[in-house]
Design an enzyme around this catalytic site. Structure first.
Site, PDB file in Angstrom:
ATOM      1  CE  LYS A  31      -4.429  -1.622   1.649  1.00 57.43           C
ATOM      2  NZ  LYS A  31      -4.165  -2.946   2.260  1.00 57.43           N
ATOM      3  CD  GLU A  66     -10.793   4.394   2.497  1.00 53.97           C
ATOM      4  OE1 GLU A  66     -11.142   5.568   2.224  1.00 53.97           O
ATOM      5  OE2 GLU A  66      -9.960   3.753   1.811  1.00 53.97           O
ATOM      6  CB  SER A  76      -0.374  -8.041  -1.117  1.00 55.42           C
ATOM      7  OG  SER A  76      -1.130  -8.906  -0.290  1.00 55.42           O
TER       8      SER A  76
HETATM    9  C1  LIG Z   1      -5.093  -3.992   1.926  1.00 55.39           C
HETATM   10  C2  LIG Z   1      -4.409  -5.219   1.611  1.00 55.39           C
HETATM   11  C3  LIG Z   1      -4.857  -6.052   0.567  1.00 55.39           C
HETATM   12  C4  LIG Z   1      -6.106  -5.785  -0.209  1.00 55.39           C
HETATM   13  O1  LIG Z   1      -6.116  -4.618  -0.941  1.00 55.39           O
HETATM   14  P1  LIG Z   1      -6.059  -4.600  -2.515  1.00 55.39           P
HETATM   15  O2  LIG Z   1      -6.399  -3.219  -2.866  1.00 55.39           O
HETATM   16  O3  LIG Z   1      -7.052  -5.612  -3.007  1.00 55.39           O
HETATM   17  O4  LIG Z   1      -4.682  -4.970  -2.896  1.00 55.39           O
HETATM   18  C5  LIG Z   1      -4.106  -7.165   0.261  1.00 55.39           C
HETATM   19  N1  LIG Z   1      -3.000  -7.486   0.959  1.00 55.39           N
HETATM   20  C6  LIG Z   1      -2.555  -6.714   1.974  1.00 55.39           C
HETATM   21  C7  LIG Z   1      -1.323  -7.124   2.690  1.00 55.39           C
HETATM   22  C8  LIG Z   1      -3.237  -5.563   2.327  1.00 55.39           C
HETATM   23  O5  LIG Z   1      -2.794  -4.825   3.339  1.00 55.39           O
END
Ligand SMILES: *Cc1c(COP(=O)(O)O)cnc(C)c1O
Length: 405
Positions: free
Chosen positions: A101, A123, A388
């Site tokens: 993010k 948010e 992610s």
């Molecule tokens: C917020 C988050 C997601 C989901 O958000 P996307 O916008 O779908 O990528 C996925 N993995 C992690 C580690 C997150 O913090």
């Protein structure tokens, strides 16, 4: 590459169009007052963000502050255990603050600074977007208000503490299901009242134009790096790539590096406890076309046509819609969207930890679980998974809910 009549050589030129549409999805469905704010952001995005100065500053920040490029790791022990398919992960868990993010937050808050704004508003669900925003705001010296549902505040105490330490103001949202959807509503309201001084920074490829475009572009660095690194490591492209989809930002950026390649692409939504409405957040699989939070996409609706309650083990995936570009890629068939339930997710969480020494975020564990499934069915080849984020934020929850496996 031509796919279902769409030329992916020129895809980024045409999608979204000038009004923010990916086919019939996207657009901007907001009040005239908020539209003026969106027009201001769109104009700033197309001038400031394309300037040499902005691009150079963002590149420097990614390298010196975020620690990019993040590596790709080969999951050798896990792959051997499963058979012949080789699994790899793109390590966004090693990006500063522990998730992808920060890639779009640094871009969005840098833009806010260039626009002369004093405050950023956002948010958060799992708390990752809030932490990334608080980090970016501290870095650039801007005020920061983060709206968060009480349920998530209770579940994500370490991230709440992090935001406060970073100097952000955490605003508790106590209505409805008290999770991400309500937090988005509250943040939008606050921004509408104060858009002259502040900028709203959305946490994913969601919301009215230009957010789905802007967030995808800021996340493109993930796919761009991953493609080059994977070819460097192995001499060829992966056969398949996988990412989890909540709003869809990590997936959008990761996929954008491979859309024009002969690579199978999988977006994974959370099936939670099962396919009954209210037990999952698999909007692309079970939803229908509709407008919420200022954009047209596929969404899960209740009996009154309002956004339905959603659930999954991963707070960050609990959203009753997905970004408009995912709805479009789904309709085209360029990306296959599938689901993984809570149990499969927790198994993958432990498996990656035990076999590879990497504790994934529960969100990312959905993608890992699907990679494991693919490894079993494909027989040969390679799969690149976007990891992610890291799982530090989830450890207490997993141990208290599921115990040690
Ligand atoms: C917020 C988050 C997601 C989901 O958000 P996307 O916008 O779908 O990528 C996925 N993995 C992690 C580690 C997150 O913090």
């Amino acid at each position: 590459m031509l796919f279902n009549g769409i030329d992916f050589d020129t895809y980024f030129k045409h999608y979204p169009d000038a009004k923010g549409y990916f086919g019939k999805y996207g657009g901007s469905y907001v009040s005239p007052e908020l539209q003026r704010a969106m027009d201001e952001i769109t104009q700033a995005y197309f001038t400031i963000c394309q300037s040499r100065q902005f691009i150079a500053e963002l590149r420097r920040i990614r390298k010196e502050f975020q620690g990019r490029p993040t590596p790709i790791s080969h999951l050798e022990r896990l792959s051997n255990e499963l058979g012949c398919v080789q699994l790899y992960v793109k390590r966004e868990d090693l990006n500063h603050t522990g998730a992808h993010k920060l890639n779009h937050c640094m871009g969005e808050v840098l833009l806010a600074k260039y626009m002369g704004k004093k405050k950023v508003i956002a948010e958060t669900g799992a708390g990752q977007h809030g932490v990334a925003m608080a980090t970016a705001a501290a870095y650039f010296g801007l005020e920061c208000d983060i709206y968060m549902g009480s349920v998530d505040i209770a579940k994500q105490a370490p991230n709440v503490a992090r935001m406060k330490i970073l100097g952000a103001n955490v605003v508790e949202v106590t209505h409805g299901l008290k999770t991400l959807k309500e937090a988005v509503d509250a943040a939008f309201d606050a921004y509408t009242k104060d858009y002259k001084n502040s900028m709203y920074c959305i946490g994913s490829v969601l919301g009215p134009h230009p957010f789905p475009l802007m967030v995808r572009d800021f996340q493109h660095v993930v796919g761009e790096e991953a493609r080059e690194q994977f070819i460097d490591m192995t001499g060829h492209l992966p056969d398949a790539i996988v990412a989890c989809v909540g709003g869809g930002s990590n997936a959008a950026g990761f996929f954008s590096g491979f859309l024009n390649d002969p690579v199978d692409i999988y977006g994974i939504e959370p099936l939670g406890r099962g396919p009954k409405l209210g037990d999952h957040a698999a909007s692309l699989k079970y939803g229908t076309e509709g407008i919420m939070h200022g954009f047209n996409s596929i969404m899960l609706k209740d009996a009154n046509g309002e956004p339905a309650p959603v659930y999954s083990v991963a707070s960050g995936l609990d959203y009753p819609s997905s970004g408009p570009e995912h709805a479009f890629l789904h309709e085209l068939g360029r990306v296959k969207y599938d689901v993984i339930n809570d149990d499969e997710t927790i198994d993958a969480f432990y498996r990656l930890a035990r076999k590879e020494g990497i504790i994934p975020a529960i969100e990312s564990a959905h993608a890992v679980a699907y990679g494991i499934k693919l490894a079993k069915t494909m027989g040969t080849g390679s799969v690149l998974i976007n990891l992610s984020g890291r799982g530090d934020k989830d450890m207490d929850y997993v141990i208290n809910t599921y115990g040690i496996r």
